[in-house]
Scaffold this motif. Structure first.
Motif, PDB file in Angstrom:
ATOM      1  N   TYR A  15       0.858  -1.183   0.000  1.00 42.45           N
ATOM      2  CA  TYR A  15       0.000   0.000   0.000  1.00 42.45           C
ATOM      3  C   TYR A  15       0.891   1.228   0.000  1.00 42.45           C
ATOM      4  CZ  TYR A  15      -3.042   3.696   1.702  1.00 42.45           C
ATOM      5  OH  TYR A  15      -3.722   4.868   1.840  1.00 42.45           O
ATOM      6  N   ASN A  17       0.582   5.584  -0.186  1.00 38.51           N
ATOM      7  CA  ASN A  17      -0.200   6.807  -0.244  1.00 38.51           C
ATOM      8  C   ASN A  17       0.809   7.949  -0.251  1.00 38.51           C
ATOM      9  OD1 ASN A  17      -1.778   9.092   0.216  1.00 38.51           O
ATOM     10  ND2 ASN A  17      -3.257   7.953   1.437  1.00 38.51           N
ATOM     11  N   LEU A  20      -0.809  11.997   2.568  1.00 35.75           N
ATOM     12  CA  LEU A  20      -1.839  11.709   3.565  1.00 35.75           C
ATOM     13  C   LEU A  20      -2.791  12.903   3.680  1.00 35.75           C
ATOM     14  CD1 LEU A  20       0.300  10.018   6.341  1.00 35.75           C
ATOM     15  CD2 LEU A  20      -1.234   8.915   4.716  1.00 35.75           C
ATOM     16  N   GLY A  32       3.816  11.071   3.113  1.00 38.55           N
ATOM     17  CA  GLY A  32       3.204   9.853   2.597  1.00 38.55           C
ATOM     18  C   GLY A  32       3.675   8.632   3.355  1.00 38.55           C
TER      19      GLY A  32
END
Length: 88
Positions: A15, A17, A20, A32
């Motif tokens: 995962y 990202n 955030l 992130g």
């Protein structure tokens, strides 16, 4: 040198990202995370004194590995990163 045959199977989940949501001020769109976990299965046949010895794992291979990273995006495509690796 004495390995006759080996098999390795596994699965990895990841995962990422890159920004955030909901962080204030200088952290907005800059922080992130990246997380992953890997599970492996393996077996190996060794030749010991001319006989086959079957082991249901691979030597020096972990069954589980996980990694977590938090990063901050710097100007000009730079990045500051901190990581934690967990072996099990």
């Amino acid at each position: 040198m004495n390995a006759n045959k080996s098999t390795l199977r596994g699965i990895e989940v990841q995962y990422i990202n890159n920004a955030l949501p909901g962080l204030p001020g200088p952290l907005k769109d800059k922080v992130g995370v990246a997380l992953n976990a890997t599970r492996t299965w393996g077996d190996m046949d060794y030749i010991v004194d001319g006989k086959v010895l079957h082991i249901d794992r691979l030597l020096y291979q972990r069954n589980w590995m996980a990694n977590a990273a938090v990063f901050y995006n710097l100007p000009h495509d730079g990045e500051a990163r901190t990581e934690q690796l967990q072996l099990g």
